[in-house]
Write a protein that holds these residues in place. Structure first.
Motif, PDB file in Angstrom:
ATOM      1  N   LEU A 188       0.825  -1.205   0.000  1.00 53.27           N
ATOM      2  CA  LEU A 188       0.000   0.000   0.000  1.00 53.27           C
ATOM      3  C   LEU A 188       0.862   1.260   0.000  1.00 53.27           C
ATOM      4  O   LEU A 188       0.501   2.266  -0.619  1.00 53.27           O
ATOM      5  N   PHE A 189       1.997   1.193   0.691  1.00 60.24           N
ATOM      6  CA  PHE A 189       2.890   2.354   0.697  1.00 60.24           C
ATOM      7  C   PHE A 189       3.439   2.609  -0.703  1.00 60.24           C
ATOM      8  O   PHE A 189       3.504   3.760  -1.152  1.00 60.24           O
ATOM      9  N   PHE A 190       3.829   1.546  -1.409  1.00 60.25           N
ATOM     10  CA  PHE A 190       4.292   1.704  -2.786  1.00 60.25           C
ATOM     11  C   PHE A 190       3.159   2.182  -3.691  1.00 60.25           C
ATOM     12  O   PHE A 190       3.407   2.866  -4.695  1.00 60.25           O
ATOM     13  N   THR A 191       1.927   1.831  -3.340  1.00 61.38           N
ATOM     14  CA  THR A 191       0.779   2.284  -4.123  1.00 61.38           C
ATOM     15  C   THR A 191       0.640   3.805  -4.072  1.00 61.38           C
ATOM     16  O   THR A 191       0.241   4.433  -5.061  1.00 61.38           O
ATOM     17  N   THR A 192       0.976   4.411  -2.921  1.00 60.18           N
ATOM     18  CA  THR A 192       0.919   5.874  -2.831  1.00 60.18           C
ATOM     19  C   THR A 192       1.897   6.522  -3.803  1.00 60.18           C
ATOM     20  O   THR A 192       1.620   7.596  -4.343  1.00 60.18           O
ATOM     21  N   CYS A 244      -7.430   9.634  -2.195  1.00 59.18           N
ATOM     22  CA  CYS A 244      -6.818   8.299  -2.214  1.00 59.18           C
ATOM     23  C   CYS A 244      -5.630   8.223  -1.262  1.00 59.18           C
ATOM     24  O   CYS A 244      -5.453   7.223  -0.549  1.00 59.18           O
ATOM     25  N   LEU A 245      -4.818   9.264  -1.240  1.00 61.28           N
ATOM     26  CA  LEU A 245      -3.644   9.266  -0.369  1.00 61.28           C
ATOM     27  C   LEU A 245      -4.036   9.261   1.098  1.00 61.28           C
ATOM     28  O   LEU A 245      -3.372   8.623   1.932  1.00 61.28           O
ATOM     29  N   ILE A 246      -5.109   9.970   1.440  1.00 62.17           N
ATOM     30  CA  ILE A 246      -5.565   9.988   2.831  1.00 62.17           C
ATOM     31  C   ILE A 246      -6.001   8.592   3.265  1.00 62.17           C
ATOM     32  O   ILE A 246      -5.580   8.093   4.317  1.00 62.17           O
ATOM     33  N   LYS A 278      -8.486  32.039  -5.132  1.00 59.14           N
ATOM     34  CA  LYS A 278      -8.872  31.273  -6.321  1.00 59.14           C
ATOM     35  C   LYS A 278      -7.784  30.281  -6.719  1.00 59.14           C
ATOM     36  O   LYS A 278      -8.067  29.109  -7.011  1.00 59.14           O
ATOM     37  N   LEU A 279      -6.520  30.727  -6.723  1.00 62.16           N
ATOM     38  CA  LEU A 279      -5.415  29.848  -7.097  1.00 62.16           C
ATOM     39  C   LEU A 279      -5.279  28.683  -6.122  1.00 62.16           C
ATOM     40  O   LEU A 279      -5.032  27.544  -6.531  1.00 62.16           O
ATOM     41  N   SER A 280      -5.426  28.960  -4.831  1.00 58.09           N
ATOM     42  CA  SER A 280      -5.312  27.903  -3.820  1.00 58.09           C
ATOM     43  C   SER A 280      -6.419  26.870  -3.981  1.00 58.09           C
ATOM     44  O   SER A 280      -6.169  25.662  -3.967  1.00 58.09           O
ATOM     45  N   LYS A 281      -7.643  27.362  -4.146  1.00 57.74           N
ATOM     46  CA  LYS A 281      -8.785  26.458  -4.292  1.00 57.74           C
ATOM     47  C   LYS A 281      -8.683  25.631  -5.576  1.00 57.74           C
ATOM     48  O   LYS A 281      -8.988  24.429  -5.586  1.00 57.74           O
ATOM     49  N   THR A 282      -8.246  26.267  -6.650  1.00 63.30           N
ATOM     50  CA  THR A 282      -8.134  25.563  -7.929  1.00 63.30           C
ATOM     51  C   THR A 282      -7.115  24.446  -7.852  1.00 63.30           C
ATOM     52  O   THR A 282      -7.346  23.332  -8.348  1.00 63.30           O
ATOM     53  N   LEU A 283      -5.976  24.726  -7.229  1.00 63.60           N
ATOM     54  CA  LEU A 283      -4.935  23.700  -7.099  1.00 63.60           C
ATOM     55  C   LEU A 283      -5.452  22.485  -6.349  1.00 63.60           C
ATOM     56  O   LEU A 283      -5.273  21.337  -6.795  1.00 63.60           O
ATOM     57  N   VAL A 284      -6.105  22.716  -5.220  1.00 64.71           N
ATOM     58  CA  VAL A 284      -6.595  21.595  -4.407  1.00 64.71           C
ATOM     59  C   VAL A 284      -7.708  20.851  -5.134  1.00 64.71           C
ATOM     60  O   VAL A 284      -7.769  19.615  -5.094  1.00 64.71           O
ATOM     61  N   SER A 285      -8.583  21.574  -5.826  1.00 62.12           N
ATOM     62  CA  SER A 285      -9.691  20.918  -6.517  1.00 62.12           C
ATOM     63  C   SER A 285      -9.201  20.002  -7.636  1.00 62.12           C
ATOM     64  O   SER A 285      -9.779  18.938  -7.888  1.00 62.12           O
ATOM     65  N   LYS A 286      -8.122  20.397  -8.322  1.00 54.54           N
ATOM     66  CA  LYS A 286      -7.591  19.582  -9.411  1.00 54.54           C
ATOM     67  C   LYS A 286      -6.945  18.294  -8.896  1.00 54.54           C
ATOM     68  O   LYS A 286      -6.913  17.286  -9.614  1.00 54.54           O
ATOM     69  N   PHE A 287      -6.422  18.323  -7.679  1.00 52.82           N
ATOM     70  CA  PHE A 287      -5.773  17.142  -7.115  1.00 52.82           C
ATOM     71  C   PHE A 287      -6.630  16.504  -6.018  1.00 52.82           C
ATOM     72  O   PHE A 287      -6.114  15.772  -5.171  1.00 52.82           O
ATOM     73  N   GLU A 288      -7.920  16.782  -6.039  1.00 50.88           N
ATOM     74  CA  GLU A 288      -8.813  16.309  -4.982  1.00 50.88           C
ATOM     75  C   GLU A 288      -8.875  14.788  -4.945  1.00 50.88           C
ATOM     76  O   GLU A 288      -8.802  14.175  -3.863  1.00 50.88           O
ATOM     77  N   ALA A 289      -9.013  14.153  -6.108  1.00 47.27           N
ATOM     78  CA  ALA A 289      -9.096  12.684  -6.148  1.00 47.27           C
ATOM     79  C   ALA A 289      -7.809  12.052  -5.633  1.00 47.27           C
ATOM     80  O   ALA A 289      -7.838  11.057  -4.894  1.00 47.27           O
ATOM     81  N   MET A 290      -6.673  12.628  -6.025  1.00 45.78           N
ATOM     82  CA  MET A 290      -5.383  12.109  -5.556  1.00 45.78           C
ATOM     83  C   MET A 290      -5.263  12.228  -4.045  1.00 45.78           C
ATOM     84  O   MET A 290      -4.855  11.281  -3.359  1.00 45.78           O
ATOM     85  N   LEU A 291      -5.644  13.370  -3.506  1.00 47.81           N
ATOM     86  CA  LEU A 291      -5.537  13.601  -2.070  1.00 47.81           C
ATOM     87  C   LEU A 291      -6.452  12.668  -1.293  1.00 47.81           C
ATOM     88  O   LEU A 291      -6.082  12.158  -0.224  1.00 47.81           O
ATOM     89  N   ILE A 303      -4.336   3.602   6.342  1.00 46.65           N
ATOM     90  CA  ILE A 303      -4.275   2.138   6.435  1.00 46.65           C
ATOM     91  C   ILE A 303      -2.830   1.662   6.470  1.00 46.65           C
ATOM     92  O   ILE A 303      -2.456   0.802   7.286  1.00 46.65           O
ATOM     93  N   SER A 304      -1.997   2.223   5.594  1.00 46.95           N
ATOM     94  CA  SER A 304      -0.585   1.830   5.547  1.00 46.95           C
ATOM     95  C   SER A 304       0.123   2.149   6.853  1.00 46.95           C
ATOM     96  O   SER A 304       0.905   1.337   7.362  1.00 46.95           O
ATOM     97  N   LEU A 305      -0.139   3.311   7.425  1.00 46.29           N
ATOM     98  CA  LEU A 305       0.480   3.691   8.697  1.00 46.29           C
ATOM     99  C   LEU A 305       0.056   2.742   9.805  1.00 46.29           C
ATOM    100  O   LEU A 305       0.891   2.320  10.629  1.00 46.29           O
ATOM    101  N   SER A 306      -1.211   2.375   9.830  1.00 46.21           N
ATOM    102  CA  SER A 306      -1.701   1.445  10.855  1.00 46.21           C
ATOM    103  C   SER A 306      -1.025   0.081  10.742  1.00 46.21           C
ATOM    104  O   SER A 306      -0.590  -0.495  11.747  1.00 46.21           O
ATOM    105  N   LEU A 307      -0.924  -0.423   9.516  1.00 49.18           N
ATOM    106  CA  LEU A 307      -0.321  -1.741   9.311  1.00 49.18           C
ATOM    107  C   LEU A 307       1.168  -1.737   9.630  1.00 49.18           C
ATOM    108  O   LEU A 307       1.694  -2.713  10.198  1.00 49.18           O
ATOM    109  N   ASN A 308       1.866  -0.672   9.306  1.00 48.30           N
ATOM    110  CA  ASN A 308       3.295  -0.607   9.609  1.00 48.30           C
ATOM    111  C   ASN A 308       3.544  -0.450  11.105  1.00 48.30           C
ATOM    112  O   ASN A 308       4.527  -0.979  11.627  1.00 48.30           O
ATOM    113  N   LEU A 309       2.672   0.272  11.801  1.00 43.73           N
ATOM    114  CA  LEU A 309       2.770   0.325  13.263  1.00 43.73           C
ATOM    115  C   LEU A 309       2.571  -1.062  13.863  1.00 43.73           C
ATOM    116  O   LEU A 309       3.278  -1.459  14.803  1.00 43.73           O
TER     117      LEU A 309
END
Length: 394
Positions: free
Chosen positions: A70-74, A269-271, A254-267, A276-282
């Motif tokens: 899962l970590f490599f998946t990120t 998934c990463l969250i 506007k620039l801040s909101k636009t940046l986050v909105s474009k990478f919303e799906a990525m963020l 999950i990865s942090l829990s399993l590694n702990l």
């Protein structure tokens, strides 16, 4: 005319060029390099998952494989999503360039330079830290071989990898190639994480600079009211100054909101995968420790993954928190200046600006998650809670 990509994003440009993601130079060689690196990352995940085919599926095996897979998946998620949004990044840089071209005051350029320096400092620190982490991990894996070469013993030692893999070949015979593949994947993944992450940090740092410039313009306009006599010419200059302050504040949001909105799906998934990865590694770390094993090799890799995950979560929440704080500072500036001695029409403009503060400005993902230090604590707490649940079942 100052080119911000050459002056403010030069370090980020070098890092993104290294992994073939710089949006301004997408040559055939860059695309081939992207495909090659992506192939190494995806096959590293694939050869971890194939362990299930030749091993009995147990809870411990699932945890051990998923904690690293899962970590490599990120890595893959960040790499692919940034490549998909390359044109978006290019467009955002163009918009930022357009705003910077409108800065005429030396103090405003100095403010932007200061935030550019902060962005470069983040980039240098995170890059240096990643190089040191990779080097330490590789040295730790090669340490037994180095010691054996210096102080040879007659007992043959089997090679050991930090993660479980299944390449369907003799892993002792082809250990060098497997070792090279896994470490190449880890290096490429860390490079992708650092280069894309520092690029986003640098961009948001520049929006913080725009918020600071807005505060500076408000102070300058109100200082002119206090020091100068009110006449028709001064009225026009004062209104223009306040209008420019409000305009650059709006553009920064506007620039801040636009940046986050474009990478919303990525963020998003990463969250999910990051928690999950942090829990399993702990769980991996505490399981090895509870078994009484003194094998540093086994506990080192999950410890490194935990460190990287926590650091990444902190940076990913600290920067949006910083943007929110700079936005709030604009309204603090409006409250603190002597706007009450200004003419009535100026006071009305200030009241319109203050009313904007009734709606909190935050950078979030889908309205479900808000980037802040409080959210960072929430993510770590959630990871520890999941780890506790898993550990209590053993």
């Amino acid at each position: 005319m100052m080119c911000i990509t050459a002056r403010h994003f030069n370090l980020n440009r070098i890092l993104l060029l290294t992994i073939g993601l710089w949006p301004y130079q997408q040559s055939k060689f860059s695309r081939l390099r992207f495909i090659f690196f992506l192939g190494i990352l995806t096959t590293a995940i694939l050869f971890q998952v194939t362990t299930f085919f030749n091993s009995k599926c147990t809870a411990d095996l699932v945890v051990k494989i998923l904690s690293s897979a899962l970590f490599f998946t990120t890595f893959v998620i960040k790499y692919i999503f940034f490549a998909i949004n390359a044109e978006t990044v290019k467009d955002l840089l163009t918009q930022l360039q357009h705003i910077c071209d409108q800065l005429k005051d030396e103090c405003e350029n100095a403010i932007l330079e200061r935030y550019s320096y902060n962005a470069k400092r983040y980039t240098i620190v995170l890059t240096t830290l990643s190089i040191c982490t990779i080097s330490a991990l590789i040295v730790a894996q090669l340490c037994p071989n180095i010691i054996n070469a210096i102080l040879p013993i007659n007992v043959s030692q089997s090679h050991h990898l930090p993660i479980m893999t299944e390449y369907f070949v003799d892993q002792e015979k082809y250990f060098s190639l497997i070792f090279l593949h896994l470490n190449a994947a880890f290096c490429i993944g860390i490079a992708a994480m650092v280069s894309t992450g520092t690029m986003l940090i640098a961009y948001l740092e520049h929006t913080c600079g725009l918020f600071k410039i807005s505060s500076y313009r408000i102070k300058r306009a109100m200082r002119a009211i206090v020091l100068q006599n009110i006449n028709t010419k001064n009225d026009t200059l004062m209104l223009e100054e306040i209008r420019c302050a409000v305009d650059i504040h709006r553009q920064a949001m506007k620039l801040s909101k636009t940046l986050v909105s474009k990478f919303e799906a990525m963020l998003f998934c990463l969250i999910a995968i990051g928690v999950i990865s942090l829990s399993l590694n702990l769980f991996q770390i505490f399981q090895i420790a509870s078994n009484g094993d003194n094998n540093i090799d086994e506990i080192l890799f999950p410890s490194v993954l935990v460190f990287i995950s926590v650091l990444y979560m902190f940076c990913a929440n600290y920067v949006p928190q910083n943007v929110t704080d700079h936005n709030n500072q604009v309204f603090v500036t409006v409250y603190n200046v002597q706007w009450y001695i200004a003419p009535l029409y100026v006071q009305k403009l200030m009241l319109f600006l203050l009313q904007r503060n009734t709606r909190e400005f935050t950078l979030g993902v889908g309205g479900l998650f808000v980037g802040s230090l409080e959210s960072f604590a929430m993510l770590v707490k959630a990871s520890v809670s999941y780890f506790t649940v898993i550990y209590s079942t053993q």
